[in-house]
Design a protein around this motif. Structure first.
Motif, PDB file in Angstrom:
ATOM      1  N   ILE A  41      -4.230  45.320 -45.013  1.00 20.94           N
ATOM      2  CA  ILE A  41      -3.287  46.160 -44.262  1.00 20.94           C
ATOM      3  C   ILE A  41      -2.109  45.322 -43.769  1.00 20.94           C
ATOM      4  CG2 ILE A  41      -3.015  47.627 -42.198  1.00 20.94           C
ATOM      5  CD1 ILE A  41      -4.825  48.912 -44.299  1.00 20.94           C
ATOM      6  N   SER A  42      -0.914  45.818 -44.015  1.00 19.09           N
ATOM      7  CA  SER A  42       0.288  45.168 -43.487  1.00 19.09           C
ATOM      8  C   SER A  42       0.340  45.340 -41.969  1.00 19.09           C
ATOM      9  CB  SER A  42       1.527  45.811 -44.107  1.00 19.09           C
ATOM     10  OG  SER A  42       2.680  45.390 -43.409  1.00 19.09           O
ATOM     11  N   PRO A  43       0.827  44.345 -41.246  1.00 21.65           N
ATOM     12  CA  PRO A  43       0.998  44.525 -39.795  1.00 21.65           C
ATOM     13  C   PRO A  43       1.954  45.684 -39.496  1.00 21.65           C
ATOM     14  CG  PRO A  43       2.069  42.506 -40.548  1.00 21.65           C
ATOM     15  CD  PRO A  43       1.245  43.017 -41.684  1.00 21.65           C
ATOM     16  N   LEU A  44       2.838  45.995 -40.448  1.00 22.48           N
ATOM     17  CA  LEU A  44       3.770  47.110 -40.233  1.00 22.48           C
ATOM     18  C   LEU A  44       3.054  48.450 -40.296  1.00 22.48           C
ATOM     19  CD1 LEU A  44       5.648  44.703 -40.878  1.00 22.48           C
ATOM     20  CD2 LEU A  44       7.203  46.339 -41.909  1.00 22.48           C
ATOM     21  N   ALA A  45       1.918  48.479 -40.977  1.00 24.90           N
ATOM     22  CA  ALA A  45       1.116  49.698 -41.054  1.00 24.90           C
ATOM     23  C   ALA A  45       0.032  49.692 -39.978  1.00 24.90           C
ATOM     24  CB  ALA A  45       0.488  49.824 -42.440  1.00 24.90           C
ATOM     25  N   ALA A  46       0.170  48.766 -39.010  1.00 28.38           N
ATOM     26  CA  ALA A  46      -0.838  48.629 -37.959  1.00 28.38           C
ATOM     27  C   ALA A  46      -0.172  48.508 -36.580  1.00 28.38           C
ATOM     28  CB  ALA A  46      -1.740  47.427 -38.228  1.00 28.38           C
ATOM     29  N   ALA A  69       7.555  36.680 -47.012  1.00 25.57           N
ATOM     30  CA  ALA A  69       8.201  37.390 -48.126  1.00 25.57           C
ATOM     31  C   ALA A  69       7.575  38.775 -48.298  1.00 25.57           C
ATOM     32  CB  ALA A  69       8.060  36.579 -49.408  1.00 25.57           C
ATOM     33  N   ALA A  70       6.245  38.820 -48.165  1.00 24.99           N
ATOM     34  CA  ALA A  70       5.545  40.097 -48.360  1.00 24.99           C
ATOM     35  C   ALA A  70       5.920  41.105 -47.272  1.00 24.99           C
ATOM     36  CB  ALA A  70       4.042  39.859 -48.370  1.00 24.99           C
ATOM     37  N   VAL A  71       5.913  40.681 -46.003  1.00 27.71           N
ATOM     38  CA  VAL A  71       6.186  41.674 -44.946  1.00 27.71           C
ATOM     39  C   VAL A  71       7.653  42.099 -44.935  1.00 27.71           C
ATOM     40  CG1 VAL A  71       4.209  41.256 -43.439  1.00 27.71           C
ATOM     41  CG2 VAL A  71       6.268  39.881 -43.127  1.00 27.71           C
ATOM     42  N   ARG A  90       8.697  45.989 -45.003  1.00 27.08           N
ATOM     43  CA  ARG A  90       9.655  46.627 -44.101  1.00 27.08           C
ATOM     44  C   ARG A  90      10.556  47.590 -44.890  1.00 27.08           C
ATOM     45  NH1 ARG A  90      13.334  43.386 -39.755  1.00 27.08           N
ATOM     46  NH2 ARG A  90      13.892  42.207 -41.603  1.00 27.08           N
ATOM     47  N   ALA A  91      10.995  47.138 -46.038  1.00 24.05           N
ATOM     48  CA  ALA A  91      11.844  47.991 -46.875  1.00 24.05           C
ATOM     49  C   ALA A  91      11.056  49.199 -47.377  1.00 24.05           C
ATOM     50  CB  ALA A  91      12.380  47.183 -48.059  1.00 24.05           C
ATOM     51  N   ARG A  92       9.803  48.962 -47.733  1.00 26.44           N
ATOM     52  CA  ARG A  92       8.972  50.072 -48.232  1.00 26.44           C
ATOM     53  C   ARG A  92       8.702  51.093 -47.134  1.00 26.44           C
ATOM     54  NH1 ARG A  92       3.648  48.175 -50.377  1.00 26.44           N
ATOM     55  NH2 ARG A  92       3.347  50.419 -50.485  1.00 26.44           N
ATOM     56  N   GLN A  93       8.513  50.594 -45.899  1.00 28.66           N
ATOM     57  CA  GLN A  93       8.241  51.533 -44.814  1.00 28.66           C
ATOM     58  C   GLN A  93       9.484  52.365 -44.511  1.00 28.66           C
ATOM     59  OE1 GLN A  93       6.864  49.954 -40.923  1.00 28.66           O
ATOM     60  NE2 GLN A  93       5.157  51.355 -41.207  1.00 28.66           N
ATOM     61  N   GLU A  94      10.661  51.709 -44.565  1.00 25.58           N
ATOM     62  CA  GLU A  94      11.902  52.455 -44.325  1.00 25.58           C
ATOM     63  C   GLU A  94      12.102  53.517 -45.404  1.00 25.58           C
ATOM     64  OE1 GLU A  94      14.735  49.285 -43.915  1.00 25.58           O
ATOM     65  OE2 GLU A  94      14.014  48.809 -41.893  1.00 25.58           O
TER      66      GLU A  94
END
Lengths: 366, 127
Positions: free
Chosen positions: A243-248, A267-269, A273-277
């Motif tokens: 799980i990404s921290p952005l999804a948590a 690099a991954a997060v 960030r772009a994917r979440q936006e």
């Protein structure tokens, strides 16, 4: 028989029901989970969290190494005693663990989870190559968390007057050291309180003194309902290595600046960030259900995104003893509205709220 | 330690049954069951007047920790339910064999009672 903390006998004496927790024999509750929960919200309670992992980091490269290891930036710790919450990420931007790091006079102290101890220590060693750093696991220390509106006054009544004065003046997310005792204004309940990291041999006497002044023993059951009311994540449930921290709900714990700091997973997060936006990565939010029933981990959430039916999942759910109805953390698609939870085959409407339900004894969401 | 009163009959699914003087039976969940569940926060009771079969789900108990189905230990008609549990489900934690009873059933087949356990038999399966 599992591992036992220096307070194991004290738990038995207090009538605890003991369960296995990550290989440790820990108290799940003493008499009533709900009464223990209210004791922390209204008075003061103590939790034995000695099963958690204390790691001391020293050496000339301690700071540089932590700036590489952690998604948050220990450069934010401008003075001795300051604490920071951070994720430790893998190269794919998954959460290896969440932790608190304290800056000490010399070096840093980390407190990581119990169930992740072996993998965390191995991960740290593995990524220490090329750094002049010593990583010391401190199993001889016990941790007693004392939380609730009366907790700080009660602990201070047991301390030497000069130490008590300093503890009373301690800001939130700050720690001080008095001899072998490490006293921090951190915790996992949404109440004022302290975490006391002390030599294991000191713990039983400290427990007895706190018990003697009316601090109630609190089991892991109430620890979970308290942390969930406070909207705090539980590793292995609300996030893990996949799980990404952005999804948590951990975006605030990532220090993006300076852009030159190359922490593991950066690099991954940045891609996350772009994917979440773009709406491709879900987010973690709060859910509230005011009718009868209890939201539970793993239940399916049916949502609407721009008129399309999409799904999410509850990552932690419970009955909130403070609010007297159910609350949950759930990972759902960005832009979700009209959420319903599949409760025993029936779709029940739930409300999306900020993932923070109770602070200082009172409801905080609209 | 859980208590297992003599004079009651028990189902392996953790319900107890007490035969009343009028031939109806009172049903509740055992001390062992309430201990396992922990603090109970919601109870859905069966509808008054419904006819039920043995081993059919008649109620759902939700504690902070878990949800659990409650099964009819015996077939018959529900002639009373304990409304007090709707607002005060914690009564089941404090008095599982007394004020925490769930419902009263007029049995349609009293021979089903023979299939239930006595206190010793039930205590054994709880070990």
């Amino acid at each position: 028989m599992g591992h036992r903390t220096p307070l194991y006998q004290k738990h038995l004496d207090a009538g605890a029901r003991i369960v296995d927790f990550g290989g440790w024999d820990m108290p799940i509750q003493y008499q009533s989970l709900i009464e223990e929960h209210h004791a922390v919200r209204q008075h003061a309670g103590m939790f034995d969290v000695s099963h958690m992992t204390v790691v001391d980091v020293n050496g000339a490269d301690a700071k540089a190494w932590l700036q590489y290891l952690l998604a948050n930036d220990v450069d934010r710790l401008k003075e001795t005693g300051k604490a920071l919450y951070s994720a430790m990420l893998n190269a794919d931007g998954g959460v290896v663990d969440d932790l608190i790091v304290y800056r000490r006079q010399e070096g840093y102290r980390l407190v990581v989870n119990c169930g992740t101890r072996d993998k965390d220590l191995a991960w740290m060693q593995q990524h220490a190559e090329g750094f002049q750093v010593s990583i010391t696991y401190r199993p001889e220390l016990a941790i007693l968390a004392v939380h609730g509106p009366e907790s700080i006054d009660k602990v201070c009544s047991l301390l030497a007057p000069d130490v008590a004065t300093s503890v009373q003046a301690l800001g939130n997310f700050k720690a001080l050291e008095a001899g072998a005792w490490f006293i921090a204004r951190t915790g996992y309940t949404g109440e004022r309180g302290l975490e006391l990291i002390v030599p294991g041999a000191d713990a039983p006497a400290l427990w007895d003194k706190l018990l003697g002044i009316g601090v109630r023993p609190i089991g892991l059951g109430a620890r979970d309902t308290l942390r969930l009311e406070a909207g705090m994540n539980l590793y292995g449930h609300d996030m893990d290595e996949s799980i990404s921290p952005l999804a948590a709900n951990m975006i605030q714990t990532i220090a993006w600046e300076p852009a030159s700091r190359q922490f593991i997973g950066r690099a991954a997060v940045e891609q996350h960030r772009a994917r979440q936006e773009a709406g491709e990565l879900p987010y973690l939010t709060g859910l509230v259900m005011e009718e009868r029933g209890v939201l539970r981990e793993g239940l399916r959430v049916v949502c609407s995104v721009n008129g399309q039916e999409r799904e999410g999942i509850i990552t932690s759910g419970t009955f909130s003893p403070t609010l007297k109805h159910s609350i949950a953390l759930a990972r759902i698609p960005v832009g979700s509205t009209d959420c319903q939870v599949d409760l025993r085959g029936k779709l029940i409407p739930v409300r999306i709220v900020k993932p923070n339900f109770v602070r200082f004894g009172a409801k905080v969401f609209e | 330690m859980s208590s297992f009163p003599e004079g009651l009959k028990y189902a392996a699914t953790h319900e107890w049954v007490r035969v009343e003087s009028d031939g109806s039976v009172t049903v509740g969940i055992t001390d062992h069951a309430q201990e396992l569940l922990g603090d109970i926060v919601f109870i859905d009771l069966p509808k008054l007047g419904t006819t039920i079969n043995a081993k059919q789900e008649i109620s759902v108990v939700e504690s902070v920790k878990a949800a659990s189905d409650i099964y009819a230990p015996i077939s018959g008609k529900i002639v009373a339910i304990n409304d007090a549990l709707i607002d005060s489900p914690e009564i089941v934690n404090s008095s599982p064999y007394g004020d925490g009873w769930f419902c009263r059933i007029v049995p349609s087949n009293t021979s089903e009672m023979d299939a239930l356990l006595n206190a010793n038999g039930y205590a054994e399966i709880c070990e």
